[in-house]
Design an enzyme around this catalytic site. Structure first.
Site, short mmCIF file in Angstrom:
data_model
loop_
_atom_site.label_atom_id
_atom_site.label_comp_id
_atom_site.label_asym_id
_atom_site.label_seq_id
_atom_site.Cartn_x
_atom_site.Cartn_y
_atom_site.Cartn_z
N SER A 143 0.87 -1.18 0.00
CA SER A 143 0.00 0.00 0.00
C SER A 143 0.90 1.23 0.00
CB SER A 143 -0.96 -0.02 1.19
OG SER A 143 -0.26 -0.26 2.39
N GLU A 177 1.14 5.54 0.75
CA GLU A 177 0.53 6.69 1.44
C GLU A 177 0.92 8.01 0.80
OE1 GLU A 177 0.60 6.44 5.73
OE2 GLU A 177 1.17 8.55 5.87
N ARG A 183 -5.66 8.57 16.54
CA ARG A 183 -5.95 9.62 17.51
C ARG A 183 -5.59 10.97 16.92
NH1 ARG A 183 -2.21 10.87 22.59
NH2 ARG A 183 -1.06 11.73 20.83
N ASP A 193 -2.75 14.30 16.68
CA ASP A 193 -2.04 15.12 17.67
C ASP A 193 -2.64 16.51 17.67
OD1 ASP A 193 0.13 13.29 18.47
OD2 ASP A 193 0.62 13.41 16.33
N TYR A 214 3.50 0.89 16.78
CA TYR A 214 4.80 1.56 16.96
C TYR A 214 5.87 0.58 17.45
CZ TYR A 214 1.78 5.57 16.56
OH TYR A 214 0.86 6.48 16.09
N HIS A 220 5.38 4.52 20.86
CA HIS A 220 4.90 5.89 20.68
C HIS A 220 5.56 6.79 21.74
CE1 HIS A 220 1.93 9.21 21.00
NE2 HIS A 220 1.85 9.02 19.70
N GLN A 278 4.49 2.74 12.40
CA GLN A 278 5.36 3.90 12.22
C GLN A 278 6.62 3.39 11.53
OE1 GLN A 278 5.90 6.84 11.60
NE2 GLN A 278 5.16 7.72 13.51
N GLN A 293 15.15 16.38 6.17
CA GLN A 293 13.74 16.08 6.33
C GLN A 293 13.54 14.86 7.25
OE1 GLN A 293 11.63 14.27 3.00
NE2 GLN A 293 10.30 16.04 2.95
N PHE A 307 11.43 14.83 10.85
CA PHE A 307 10.27 13.97 11.09
C PHE A 307 10.53 13.02 12.25
CE2 PHE A 307 8.72 14.18 6.49
CZ PHE A 307 7.69 15.02 6.84
P1 FAD Z 1 -3.37 5.90 20.13
O1 FAD Z 1 -3.40 4.51 19.68
O2 FAD Z 1 -4.58 6.45 20.82
O3 FAD Z 1 -2.10 6.07 21.10
C1 FAD Z 1 -1.66 7.36 21.51
C2 FAD Z 1 -0.89 7.26 22.83
O4 FAD Z 1 -1.79 6.98 23.89
C3 FAD Z 1 0.15 6.15 22.87
O5 FAD Z 1 1.25 6.60 23.62
C4 FAD Z 1 -0.57 5.01 23.60
O6 FAD Z 1 0.35 4.15 24.25
C5 FAD Z 1 -1.42 5.79 24.58
N1 FAD Z 1 -2.67 5.12 24.94
C6 FAD Z 1 -3.56 4.55 24.10
N2 FAD Z 1 -4.63 4.09 24.80
C7 FAD Z 1 -4.39 4.37 26.10
C8 FAD Z 1 -5.13 4.19 27.31
N3 FAD Z 1 -6.33 3.58 27.32
N4 FAD Z 1 -4.59 4.63 28.48
C9 FAD Z 1 -3.38 5.26 28.48
N5 FAD Z 1 -2.64 5.48 27.36
C10 FAD Z 1 -3.14 5.04 26.19
N6 FAD Z 1 -1.37 11.76 12.28
C11 FAD Z 1 -2.22 12.64 11.68
O7 FAD Z 1 -2.49 13.71 12.23
N7 FAD Z 1 -2.77 12.37 10.46
C12 FAD Z 1 -2.53 11.22 9.80
O8 FAD Z 1 -3.04 11.00 8.70
C13 FAD Z 1 -1.66 10.26 10.41
N8 FAD Z 1 -1.40 9.07 9.81
C14 FAD Z 1 -0.63 8.13 10.47
C15 FAD Z 1 -0.46 6.87 9.88
C16 FAD Z 1 0.30 5.90 10.52
C17 FAD Z 1 0.45 4.54 9.87
C18 FAD Z 1 0.93 6.19 11.75
C19 FAD Z 1 1.80 5.16 12.43
C20 FAD Z 1 0.76 7.44 12.34
C21 FAD Z 1 -0.03 8.42 11.73
N9 FAD Z 1 -0.26 9.67 12.30
C22 FAD Z 1 -1.09 10.59 11.67
C23 FAD Z 1 0.36 10.03 13.58
C24 FAD Z 1 -0.56 9.72 14.79
O9 FAD Z 1 -1.72 10.50 14.74
C25 FAD Z 1 0.24 10.04 16.05
O10 FAD Z 1 1.30 9.15 16.19
C26 FAD Z 1 -0.58 10.15 17.32
O11 FAD Z 1 0.24 10.76 18.32
C27 FAD Z 1 -1.06 8.83 17.90
O12 FAD Z 1 -2.08 8.31 17.18
P2 FAD Z 1 -2.57 6.78 17.44
O13 FAD Z 1 -3.73 6.56 16.58
O14 FAD Z 1 -1.43 5.86 17.37
O15 FAD Z 1 -3.03 6.95 18.97
#
Ligand code: FAD
Length: 274
Positions: free
Chosen positions: A5, A7, A96, A98, A134, A138, A165, A201, A205
């Protein structure tokens, strides 16, 4: 061949959109299972994401919209999910996201697992849901195990597949997969691969997202200075070997972070006979 895939991020200008069309056309030769478009990253708008996703679908390729939930209301998320469904989008990368620094933790969603649960509750099994993983953990994870538990929670809520990641240390990936499987994760964990095309870059990142650039790669990149050709050749070589080791070791496929460029992805894929 295993899963591929690719991106993209939504272009910000008409010229960028035109260039991305040409890049996609080139990359479609790899017959990707789907192409995905980031959402909200770097301040990009959701309209740009949906427009690019719509173009990819019209080009006859399956498209995934990334979808982040932090700071959003449930009502807004529901509307956008309906909009994507009406467009014929069947895949999401549920994140989630940021919040820009300075914002609190507003909104009705705290973690990606909340979003996955919401999508399943609202839309049933309509969407195929990818989530993030990750291998080097993360940056906000309390512990390595709690980050694995976060992936377990996303799977429990209904995620179909995970994309990682990027990383340059295959041991981190294999150990992560082993531990995730032991914790009950039973979905594919596709390694996310970032080609190396620019030293500055990559450093920028990686500092932000917590991906480690091994010292030997940093030092080599540093030694090439402004010699872009050497950086690119080195990058293709290192990343091709990484992909080869991942696929040989059983990784179910590759998700390329194309950065809206085709050259490096094409060269790496050629080296791998993809
Ligand atoms: P989560 O899975 O919610 O995790 C976030 C943090 O919270 C982690 O440290 C986790 O350990 C912790 N956590 C989770 N659940 C709990 C809980 N119940 N209690 C306590 N801690 C918890 N960002 C963008 O803005 N746009 C994008 O399009 C984008 N695409 C991405 C694509 C990929 C493949 C990846 C790997 C990342 C992408 N990101 C993107 C970045 C991502 O949004 C960030 O890394 C963000 O900080 C975490 O998102 P997540 O979905 O992994 O969060």
């Amino acid at each position: 061949m295993s899963h591929i895939s690719i991106e993209f991020f939504p272009p910000k200008t008409p010229e960028g959109a035109e260039k991305l069309r040409a890049v996609r056309k080139t990359l479609y030769a790899l017959k990707p299972q789907f192409c995905s478009v980031t959402y909200g990253a770097g301040g990009a708008t959701q309209a740009g994401t949906f427009a690019t996703v719509g173009e990819i679908l019209k080009e006859g390729v399956d498209a995934a919209s990334h979808f982040s939930c932090i700071g959003a209301s449930a009502a807004k998320v529901r509307l956008e999910l309906e909009e994507l469904k009406a467009m014929g989008v069947k895949r999401l990368v549920a994140l989630r996201g940021d919040l820009p620094s300075g914002y609190g933790h507003g909104g009705e969603f705290h973690y990606a697992s909340d979003l996955v649960r919401f999508i399943r509750a609202q839309m049933g099994d309509y969407f195929y849901i990818e989530v993030a993983a990750y291998p080097e953990f993360h940056p906000q994870a309390a512990t390595a195990q709690s980050d694995i538990n976060a992936l377990v929670a996303k799977v429990r809520e209904g995620a179909n597949s995970a994309i990682t990641q990027y990383f340059y240390n295959q041991d981190a990936y294999f150990r992560f997969v082993e531990d995730a499987v032991a914790a009950g994760v039973n979905i594919p964990i596709i390694p996310g691969i970032m080609p190396i095309t620019s030293a500055s870059q990559l450093m920028r990142f990686s500092d932000a997202c917590g991906a480690e650039i091994p010292r030997w790669i940093r030092q080599r990149l540093h030694s090439y200075g402004d010699d872009v050709e050497s950086i690119r050749a080195f990058g293709v070589d290192v990343v091709s070997k990484l992909c080869e080791q991942l696929l040989d070791g059983g990784a179910p496929g590759i998700h390329f972070y194309s950065m809206n460029q085709s050259n490096a992805v094409m060269q790496i894929s050629k080296n791998l006979n993809l």
